[in-house]
Design a protein around this motif. Structure first.
Motif, PDB file in Angstrom:
ATOM      1  N   GLU A 101      16.011   5.013  -4.737  1.00  0.00           N
ATOM      2  CA  GLU A 101      15.848   6.103  -3.838  1.00  0.00           C
ATOM      3  C   GLU A 101      16.887   5.833  -2.889  1.00  0.00           C
ATOM      4  N   SER A 102      17.187   6.753  -1.753  1.00  0.00           N
ATOM      5  CA  SER A 102      18.112   6.633  -0.763  1.00  0.00           C
ATOM      6  C   SER A 102      17.650   5.588   0.151  1.00  0.00           C
ATOM      7  N   ASN A 103      16.569   5.180   0.142  1.00  0.00           N
ATOM      8  CA  ASN A 103      16.054   4.191   1.440  1.00  0.00           C
ATOM      9  C   ASN A 103      16.099   2.817   0.557  1.00  0.00           C
ATOM     10  N   GLY A 104      16.549   2.678  -0.624  1.00  0.00           N
ATOM     11  CA  GLY A 104      16.882   1.511  -1.062  1.00  0.00           C
ATOM     12  C   GLY A 104      15.846   1.044  -1.958  1.00  0.00           C
ATOM     13  N   ARG A 105      14.461   1.871  -1.947  1.00  0.00           N
ATOM     14  CA  ARG A 105      13.220   1.496  -3.039  1.00  0.00           C
ATOM     15  C   ARG A 105      13.567   1.976  -4.248  1.00  0.00           C
ATOM     16  N   THR A 106      13.294   0.979  -5.146  1.00  0.00           N
ATOM     17  CA  THR A 106      13.309   1.458  -6.581  1.00  0.00           C
ATOM     18  C   THR A 106      12.079   2.340  -6.903  1.00  0.00           C
ATOM     19  N   SER A 107      12.137   3.517  -7.357  1.00  0.00           N
ATOM     20  CA  SER A 107      11.235   4.370  -7.651  1.00  0.00           C
ATOM     21  C   SER A 107      10.671   4.296  -9.093  1.00  0.00           C
TER      22      SER A 107
ATOM     23  N   PRO B 103      21.566   1.635  -2.651  1.00  0.00           N
ATOM     24  CA  PRO B 103      22.015   2.983  -3.446  1.00  0.00           C
ATOM     25  C   PRO B 103      23.136   3.160  -2.950  1.00  0.00           C
ATOM     26  N   SER B 104      23.910   4.012  -3.838  1.00  0.00           N
ATOM     27  CA  SER B 104      25.212   4.745  -3.799  1.00  0.00           C
ATOM     28  C   SER B 104      25.298   5.693  -2.436  1.00  0.00           C
ATOM     29  N   LEU B 105      26.480   5.870  -2.123  1.00  0.00           N
ATOM     30  CA  LEU B 105      26.873   7.020  -0.914  1.00  0.00           C
ATOM     31  C   LEU B 105      27.249   8.171  -1.603  1.00  0.00           C
ATOM     32  N   ASP B 106      26.878   9.247  -0.920  1.00  0.00           N
ATOM     33  CA  ASP B 106      27.500  10.458  -1.218  1.00  0.00           C
ATOM     34  C   ASP B 106      28.794  10.686  -0.493  1.00  0.00           C
ATOM     35  N   ALA B 107      29.275  11.767  -0.473  1.00  0.00           N
ATOM     36  CA  ALA B 107      30.809  12.125  -0.043  1.00  0.00           C
ATOM     37  C   ALA B 107      30.969  12.293   1.331  1.00  0.00           C
ATOM     38  N   GLU B 108      29.611  12.293   2.181  1.00  0.00           N
ATOM     39  CA  GLU B 108      29.564  11.983   3.612  1.00  0.00           C
ATOM     40  C   GLU B 108      28.781  10.569   3.988  1.00  0.00           C
ATOM     41  N   SER B 109      28.965   9.669   2.979  1.00  0.00           N
ATOM     42  CA  SER B 109      28.746   8.203   3.169  1.00  0.00           C
ATOM     43  C   SER B 109      27.281   7.957   3.574  1.00  0.00           C
ATOM     44  N   ARG B 110      26.432   8.988   3.042  1.00  0.00           N
ATOM     45  CA  ARG B 110      24.777   9.133   3.248  1.00  0.00           C
ATOM     46  C   ARG B 110      24.265   8.523   1.953  1.00  0.00           C
ATOM     47  N   PRO B 111      23.326   7.541   1.993  1.00  0.00           N
ATOM     48  CA  PRO B 111      22.757   7.098   0.986  1.00  0.00           C
ATOM     49  C   PRO B 111      22.108   7.985   0.231  1.00  0.00           C
ATOM     50  N   MET B 112      22.246   7.821  -1.372  1.00  0.00           N
ATOM     51  CA  MET B 112      21.671   8.913  -1.987  1.00  0.00           C
ATOM     52  C   MET B 112      20.786   8.192  -3.396  1.00  0.00           C
ATOM     53  N   ARG B 113      19.942   8.937  -3.812  1.00  0.00           N
ATOM     54  CA  ARG B 113      19.438   8.525  -5.272  1.00  0.00           C
ATOM     55  C   ARG B 113      20.341   8.100  -6.313  1.00  0.00           C
ATOM     56  N   SER B 114      20.330   6.849  -6.700  1.00  0.00           N
ATOM     57  CA  SER B 114      21.083   6.215  -7.529  1.00  0.00           C
ATOM     58  C   SER B 114      20.219   5.516  -8.841  1.00  0.00           C
ATOM     59  N   ARG B 115      21.301   5.439  -9.708  1.00  0.00           N
ATOM     60  CA  ARG B 115      20.471   4.800 -10.882  1.00  0.00           C
ATOM     61  C   ARG B 115      21.415   3.506 -11.278  1.00  0.00           C
TER      62      ARG B 115
END
Length: 132
Positions: free
Chosen positions: A64-70, A102-114
């Protein structure tokens, strides 16, 4: 938890060929697990050590965007015996315990990643974790 015995080690490496698993989004960027945490948390079980099991476990996960593995799921099992399945469970538990980047979106915000890794249990190598 038991400490790794001398000669037992863990190698973690990215697994780009693994299926992404459940709830896949094709454009989802890759997350990066903290391999230092994984190397502390993933250990041989006593039964696997006694059986001298050496194997690899493929694991996929969502961060998740907070770095927690969901979510964490096995993409390639270590094997069929109860001792092999114990190692699969150890890997899943560590993935849920350790934070990830987590990866970053186009605006450099953390986003859900795999992401996905191959964790290798080996009795004949020096302890090490392969960085992503």
């Amino acid at each position: 938890m038991l400490a790794l015995l001398p000669g037992a080690c863990l190698y973690a490496q990215p697994n780009p060929e693994a299926g992404a698993g459940p709830n896949t989004q094709s454009a989802m960027p890759a997350a990066k697990p903290q391999t230092a945490c994984l190397s502390r948390e993933i250990e041989y079980t006593p039964a696997a050590m006694r059986a001298k099991i050496q194997c690899s476990v493929g694991v996929g996960f969502f961060v998740e965007s907070n770095g927690r593995t969901s979510e964490a799921f096995i993409t390639e099992s270590c094997g069929e015996t109860p001792q092999h399945k114990q190692l699969d469970r150890v890997v899943l538990q560590a993935m849920k315990t350790c934070p990830a980047e987590p990866s970053l979106d186009a605006e450099s915000r953390p986003m859900r990643s795999r992401g996905s890794l191959i964790i290798t249990f080996s009795l004949d190598r020096l302890p090490a974790v392969m960085p992503n």
